[in-house]
Design a protein around this motif. Structure first.
Motif, PDB file in Angstrom:
ATOM      1  N   ILE A 174       0.860  -1.187   0.000  1.00 16.42           N
ATOM      2  CA  ILE A 174       0.000   0.000   0.000  1.00 16.42           C
ATOM      3  C   ILE A 174       0.893   1.232   0.000  1.00 16.42           C
ATOM      4  O   ILE A 174       2.048   1.187   0.420  1.00 16.42           O
ATOM      5  CB  ILE A 174      -0.987   0.016   1.197  1.00 16.42           C
ATOM      6  CG1 ILE A 174      -0.258   0.080   2.533  1.00 16.42           C
ATOM      7  CG2 ILE A 174      -1.922  -1.181   1.149  1.00 16.42           C
ATOM      8  CD1 ILE A 174      -1.172   0.326   3.716  1.00 16.42           C
ATOM      9  N   THR A 175       0.344   2.316  -0.461  1.00 15.67           N
ATOM     10  CA  THR A 175       1.100   3.565  -0.566  1.00 15.67           C
ATOM     11  C   THR A 175       1.180   4.249   0.796  1.00 15.67           C
ATOM     12  O   THR A 175       0.443   3.922   1.726  1.00 15.67           O
ATOM     13  CB  THR A 175       0.429   4.522  -1.556  1.00 15.67           C
ATOM     14  OG1 THR A 175      -0.852   4.903  -1.025  1.00 15.67           O
ATOM     15  CG2 THR A 175       0.270   3.892  -2.933  1.00 15.67           C
ATOM     16  N   ASP A 176       2.072   5.222   0.872  1.00 14.89           N
ATOM     17  CA  ASP A 176       2.161   6.039   2.085  1.00 14.89           C
ATOM     18  C   ASP A 176       0.819   6.725   2.353  1.00 14.89           C
ATOM     19  O   ASP A 176       0.399   6.827   3.508  1.00 14.89           O
ATOM     20  CB  ASP A 176       3.254   7.104   1.953  1.00 14.89           C
ATOM     21  CG  ASP A 176       4.656   6.531   2.105  1.00 14.89           C
ATOM     22  OD1 ASP A 176       4.789   5.352   2.508  1.00 14.89           O
ATOM     23  OD2 ASP A 176       5.619   7.275   1.840  1.00 14.89           O
ATOM     24  N   LEU A 177       0.167   7.196   1.303  1.00 15.67           N
ATOM     25  CA  LEU A 177      -1.122   7.879   1.471  1.00 15.67           C
ATOM     26  C   LEU A 177      -2.160   6.924   2.057  1.00 15.67           C
ATOM     27  O   LEU A 177      -2.875   7.285   2.998  1.00 15.67           O
ATOM     28  CB  LEU A 177      -1.616   8.449   0.139  1.00 15.67           C
ATOM     29  CG  LEU A 177      -2.994   9.129   0.187  1.00 15.67           C
ATOM     30  CD1 LEU A 177      -3.005  10.287   1.177  1.00 15.67           C
ATOM     31  CD2 LEU A 177      -3.410   9.589  -1.201  1.00 15.67           C
ATOM     32  N   ALA A 178      -2.247   5.723   1.520  1.00 12.48           N
ATOM     33  CA  ALA A 178      -3.223   4.753   2.030  1.00 12.48           C
ATOM     34  C   ALA A 178      -2.934   4.416   3.489  1.00 12.48           C
ATOM     35  O   ALA A 178      -3.858   4.333   4.315  1.00 12.48           O
ATOM     36  CB  ALA A 178      -3.207   3.489   1.184  1.00 12.48           C
ATOM     37  N   ALA A 179      -1.664   4.243   3.826  1.00 14.78           N
ATOM     38  CA  ALA A 179      -1.298   3.937   5.209  1.00 14.78           C
ATOM     39  C   ALA A 179      -1.599   5.121   6.127  1.00 14.78           C
ATOM     40  O   ALA A 179      -2.068   4.943   7.251  1.00 14.78           O
ATOM     41  CB  ALA A 179       0.176   3.557   5.287  1.00 14.78           C
TER      42      ALA A 179
END
Length: 80
Positions: free
Chosen positions: A30-35
């Motif tokens: 998962i991306t930093d944004l999703a996390a």
């Protein structure tokens, strides 16, 4: 009351932990944004549950310690 606020370092550590969890447990990147969005959700919606339980635990602990203090009282003889 102010909500839970993480330092930048704490947030980075939490985001890295979330990303690692998804990769290890779900075999999904998962991306930093999703996390970060998941972290925000956890802090906002789940954080208060954990915080309230911590308060209950602290209350129980302090109550036990106060009971210990009362057991140290010396009996009064009633004589002068």
């Amino acid at each position: 009351m102010k909500g839970i606020v993480l330092t930048k370092e704490q947030q980075q550590t939490a985001v890295a932990a979330i990303k690692s969890y998804f990769l290890t447990e779900k075999d999904e990147e998962i991306t930093d944004l999703a996390a970060t969005l998941l972290l925000d959700f956890i802090i906002k919606d789940i954080g208060p549950l954990i915080y309230n339980q911590a308060l209950k635990d602290a209350h129980y602990f302090l109550t036990e310690k106060l009971d210990d203090l009362y057991s140290l009282e010396k009996p009064l003889s009633g004589k002068r």
